[in-house]
Design an enzyme around this catalytic site. Structure first.
Site, mmCIF file in Angstrom:
data_model
loop_
_atom_site.group_PDB
_atom_site.id
_atom_site.type_symbol
_atom_site.label_atom_id
_atom_site.label_comp_id
_atom_site.label_asym_id
_atom_site.label_seq_id
_atom_site.Cartn_x
_atom_site.Cartn_y
_atom_site.Cartn_z
ATOM 1 N N ASP A 81 42.641 28.750 40.571
ATOM 2 C CA ASP A 81 44.062 29.037 40.777
ATOM 3 C C ASP A 81 44.382 28.740 42.243
ATOM 4 O O ASP A 81 43.545 28.192 42.991
ATOM 5 C CB ASP A 81 44.418 30.463 40.316
ATOM 6 C CG ASP A 81 44.022 31.561 41.294
ATOM 7 O OD1 ASP A 81 43.378 31.266 42.308
ATOM 8 O OD2 ASP A 81 44.361 32.738 41.031
ATOM 9 N N CYS B 251 39.060 31.831 41.658
ATOM 10 C CA CYS B 251 40.369 32.378 41.989
ATOM 11 C C CYS B 251 40.205 33.123 43.308
ATOM 12 O O CYS B 251 39.183 32.980 43.979
ATOM 13 C CB CYS B 251 40.937 33.247 40.856
ATOM 14 S SG CYS B 251 40.078 34.804 40.551
ATOM 15 N N THR C 25 39.624 36.254 44.182
ATOM 16 C CA THR C 25 38.432 37.110 44.216
ATOM 17 C C THR C 25 37.328 36.633 43.273
ATOM 18 O O THR C 25 36.188 37.089 43.393
ATOM 19 C CB THR C 25 38.801 38.541 43.775
ATOM 20 O OG1 THR C 25 39.343 38.452 42.441
ATOM 21 C CG2 THR C 25 39.808 39.181 44.713
ATOM 22 N N HIS D 220 18.189 34.913 33.583
ATOM 23 C CA HIS D 220 18.233 36.021 32.628
ATOM 24 C C HIS D 220 19.383 35.909 31.635
ATOM 25 O O HIS D 220 19.235 36.289 30.478
ATOM 26 C CB HIS D 220 18.376 37.358 33.368
ATOM 27 C CG HIS D 220 17.141 37.754 34.117
ATOM 28 N ND1 HIS D 220 16.944 39.026 34.591
ATOM 29 C CD2 HIS D 220 16.029 37.047 34.464
ATOM 30 C CE1 HIS D 220 15.770 39.097 35.206
ATOM 31 N NE2 HIS D 220 15.202 37.903 35.157
ATOM 32 N N HIS E 169 15.088 38.019 27.027
ATOM 33 C CA HIS E 169 16.406 37.550 27.465
ATOM 34 C C HIS E 169 17.163 36.904 26.294
ATOM 35 O O HIS E 169 18.377 37.066 26.156
ATOM 36 C CB HIS E 169 16.268 36.599 28.636
ATOM 37 C CG HIS E 169 15.688 37.259 29.847
ATOM 38 N ND1 HIS E 169 16.191 38.438 30.357
ATOM 39 C CD2 HIS E 169 14.634 36.937 30.630
ATOM 40 C CE1 HIS E 169 15.471 38.805 31.400
ATOM 41 N NE2 HIS E 169 14.523 37.921 31.591
HETATM 42 C C1 RB5 Z 1 46.251 35.559 42.806
HETATM 43 O O1 RB5 Z 1 47.072 36.008 43.832
HETATM 44 C C2 RB5 Z 1 45.041 36.470 42.667
HETATM 45 O O2 RB5 Z 1 45.398 37.619 42.007
HETATM 46 C C3 RB5 Z 1 43.931 35.741 41.935
HETATM 47 O O3 RB5 Z 1 43.569 34.602 42.645
HETATM 48 C C4 RB5 Z 1 42.658 36.522 41.727
HETATM 49 O O4 RB5 Z 1 42.181 37.037 42.932
HETATM 50 C C5 RB5 Z 1 42.684 37.515 40.654
HETATM 51 O O5 RB5 Z 1 41.666 38.139 40.294
#
Ligand code: RB5
Length: 147
Positions: free
Chosen positions: A8, A65, A67, A98, A134
C-alpha cells in the site's frame, strides 16, 4: 522462482528497495503496485498478491504496508496463504523452516531498507524443513481453513 510483490502507500519505497534485493536472485518479479503515494486499501493489495500465489502463477508473495500488520492479517484470511509478518531475520528463517510461509509481510514504517533486505535474503534462501511435526501442524492450519 516467480514472486509477486505488492504494497500500500505506506511501503512504496520499501517495495522498490525489496525489488533491488530480489534482483540478486534468480527471481522473476511481478509487481502489482501500488506505484504512487495515493492512499490505497491494503486488503486489495493482499488479495492481488495472494491470488497469484494461490493460483500457482507465483511460488511466493511479498506484501507490504505501513506496519505489515494489516496486510498480513488480510493475506491470512485467504485460503492456502501462510503469511508471516517478519521484523527480524530469525523469524524469517523460522517462518520458512517451520511454517512453510508462502507470503512474507513487512512494514515500511517499521524497518529500514538494510534490515528488510537481510530478512528477504533469509526468507528466500531458507527451505521448509519438511519434518513430520511441522507437516502435521500445517495440516492442522489447513483444517482450520475448512472449519
Ligand atoms: C495505512 O495508513 C496504514 O494503516 C497501513 O499501511 C498499515 O500500516 C496497516 O496495518
Amino acid at each position: 522462482m516467480k514472486i509477486t510483490i505488492g504494497s500500500d502507500h505506506g511501503a512504496v519505497e520499501l517495495k522498490d528497495a525489496v525489488k533491488k534485493v530480489l534482483a540478486e536472485f534468480d527471481v522473476e518479479i511481478n509487481d502489482v503496485g501500488t506505484f504512487g503515494n495515493a492512499a490505497v486499501d491494503y486488503p486489495d493489495i493482499a488479495e492481488k498478491v495472494c491470488a497469484e500465489v494461490v493460483s500457482g502463477n507465483s511460488e511466493r508473495g511479498i506484501v507490504l504496508c505501513g506496519t505489515g500488520i494489516g496486510i498480513s492479517i488480510a493475506a491470512n484470511k485467504i485460503k492456502g496463504i501462510r503469511c508471516a509478518l517478519c521484523n527480524d531475520v530469525f523469524s524469517a528463517k523460522m517462518s520458512r523452516e517451520h511454517n512453510n510461509a508462502n507470503v512474507l509481510a513487512m512494514g515500511g514504517r517499521v524497518l529500514g531498507f538494510g534490515p528488510a533486505g537481510e530478512i528477504v535474503r533469509a526468507w528466500l534462501t531458507t527451505d521448509f524443513s519438511g519434518d513430520e511435526r511441522h507437516n502435521r501442524r500445517i495440516a492442522k492450519i489447513f483444517a482450520l481453513e475448512n472449519n
